[in-house]
Scaffold this motif. Sequence first.
Motif, short mmCIF file in Angstrom:
data_model
loop_
_atom_site.label_atom_id
_atom_site.label_comp_id
_atom_site.label_asym_id
_atom_site.label_seq_id
_atom_site.Cartn_x
_atom_site.Cartn_y
_atom_site.Cartn_z
N ARG A 73 0.85 -1.29 0.15
CA ARG A 73 -0.03 0.03 0.02
C ARG A 73 0.87 1.38 -0.02
O ARG A 73 0.61 2.34 -0.75
CB ARG A 73 -0.75 0.04 1.25
N ILE A 74 1.88 1.32 0.57
CA ILE A 74 2.58 2.50 1.15
C ILE A 74 3.67 2.95 -0.02
O ILE A 74 4.24 3.81 0.01
CB ILE A 74 3.06 2.70 2.57
N ALA A 75 4.30 1.63 -0.72
CA ALA A 75 5.41 1.91 -1.57
C ALA A 75 5.57 1.02 -2.85
O ALA A 75 6.38 0.36 -3.13
CB ALA A 75 6.42 1.44 -0.57
N PRO A 76 4.34 1.19 -3.34
CA PRO A 76 4.00 0.35 -4.67
C PRO A 76 5.16 0.50 -5.51
O PRO A 76 5.50 -0.28 -6.32
CB PRO A 76 2.68 0.65 -5.07
N GLN A 77 5.68 1.66 -5.80
CA GLN A 77 6.65 2.07 -6.92
C GLN A 77 7.98 1.10 -6.56
O GLN A 77 8.76 0.85 -7.79
CB GLN A 77 7.03 3.55 -6.70
N ALA A 78 8.08 0.70 -5.56
CA ALA A 78 9.53 -0.17 -5.53
C ALA A 78 9.20 -1.79 -5.51
O ALA A 78 9.81 -2.56 -5.34
CB ALA A 78 10.03 -0.06 -4.00
N LEU A 79 7.94 -2.04 -5.89
CA LEU A 79 7.50 -3.46 -5.80
C LEU A 79 7.08 -3.98 -7.18
O LEU A 79 6.59 -3.32 -8.07
CB LEU A 79 6.53 -3.81 -4.92
N GLU A 80 7.35 -5.22 -7.45
CA GLU A 80 6.69 -5.84 -8.53
C GLU A 80 5.73 -6.93 -8.00
O GLU A 80 6.14 -7.89 -7.49
CB GLU A 80 7.88 -6.69 -9.44
N GLN A 81 4.53 -6.59 -8.14
CA GLN A 81 3.44 -7.66 -7.34
C GLN A 81 3.21 -8.92 -8.16
O GLN A 81 2.23 -8.96 -8.84
CB GLN A 81 2.05 -6.90 -7.01
N ASN A 82 4.28 -9.72 -8.27
CA ASN A 82 4.14 -10.84 -9.01
C ASN A 82 4.03 -12.09 -8.57
O ASN A 82 3.84 -13.09 -9.01
CB ASN A 82 5.59 -11.02 -10.03
N ASP A 83 3.59 -12.38 -7.32
CA ASP A 83 3.46 -13.71 -6.51
C ASP A 83 4.77 -14.49 -6.62
O ASP A 83 5.80 -14.28 -7.16
CB ASP A 83 2.19 -14.31 -7.07
N GLY A 84 4.62 -15.57 -5.58
CA GLY A 84 5.44 -16.68 -5.58
C GLY A 84 4.79 -17.84 -5.82
O GLY A 84 3.92 -18.08 -5.45
#
Length: 385
Positions: A73-84
């Motif tokens: 929520r607070i830092a989406p620009q640093a993440l790739e929400q790709n799951d594992g």
Amino acid sequence: MEHIIIIGGGGTGAALAHDLALRGFKVSLFEKGELLSGTTGRHHGLLHSGARYAVHDPTAAQECIAENSILRRIAPQALEQNDGLFVALEETDMAYRRVFVESCRACGISVRQLSAAEALGLEPALNPNLKLALQLPDATMDAWRLPLQFFATAKANGAELHSFAEVRGIHVRSGRVTGVRIFDYKKHREYDVRGDLLVNATGAWAGKICALAGIQVPVQPGPGVMVTVNARLTNMVINRLHPAGEGDIIVPQRKLSALGTSLWLANDPDGIALPRDHIRRIIGLCAQMVPAVKDTPLHSAWCAARPLLGGRKADDPQKISRTFDCYDHKERDNLEGLVSVMGGKATTLRAMAAKTADLICRKTGRDLPCRTAAQKLLHWRLFYQ
Ligand SMILES: Cc1cc2nc3c(=O)[nH]c(=O)nc-3n(C[C@H](O)[C@H](O)[C@H](O)COP(=O)(O)OP(=O)(O)OC[C@H]3O[C@@H](n4cnc5c(N)ncnc54)[C@H](O)[C@@H]3O)c2cc1C
């Protein structure tokens, strides 16, 4: 408002500078090298779901899944929400599945079982002989950009960040820390800084900082090797479905694949040499999950040291908890004005900061609630403006 000095410009120091600045404290942070040049800038960039720890370290698993959803929520620009995916290759992996799934669910980590065909449909590079896969909310994080978002926001809120500024001495008068002696590598000069409270956020170096004040903390450097190969072989994070061990994770990072890792215990976080045999071992183990790993050119290999809590007492270093703690050295060592925070993961940096800032509030008699779980962070690019 009190002046808080933070030693250590890794992820923990970044999140703490942000939290304290948001609560209104005057904050000065000192980092001996470039910001993030310690362990934080060199891990392989997994935003943990906590699944890896669910069976043997449920406290760390719960910390990870809670922070995993906050950071999305607070830092989406640093993440790739790709799951594992956790992939089962052998009967022993299948036998581990039940306790793994039950432990994940008990920690609040969602698990979806995929058949081998479904997993190969999502990730064609997987070993075609896999038996099944479990899908979980792991994700790829950028090891630099996530803490840079904390630094950018801290700076905008008034925190002073000093890089290439090494703490070489801790001033103590009448049982109380009054400040630090800094060596400035840019100007090649020493100077003193006074503060109301000093926080040791130096990760694997925490023992060395405490030694400057004549006290000890239970931190154990736990180095590990990471290897990147020169192609992005999967879109999701790939883990082996087995108890925590070596060479059981592949984290896609832009156009590379980061393979991890190994673990041994060291006495000193400085000057750790990269054991070359770990590179081949990690590649061999990761190639069991994604065979193309062994035919892809090597891009780089490096190592970094985990700040493990406790340490040598454990018979198996993999079983040392990845949880964190903070200490008031007045209570522990009868030394007023010094707090240490250590352990944890890059995934739990915000929670580590929140617990430490709560302790600082109690010590300074301030009733200031933590607001970092709800506060969106500035874009990492703003750090450079
Ligand atoms: C192999 C490996 C893989 C990992 N993979 C992951 C992962 O995928 N996901 C995850 O969540 N976590 C991962 N971790 C864990 C994570 O990297 C660490 O828990 C985290 O980065 C520690 O952050 P820190 O700020 O506490 O320490 P650091 O980042 O090490 O920061 C401490 C800083 O203190 C500075 N310092 C030391 N002495 C002084 C001094 N005298 N004066 C001034 N500054 C000083 C150091 O230079 C350093 O920059 C991994 C760790 C390792 C080793």
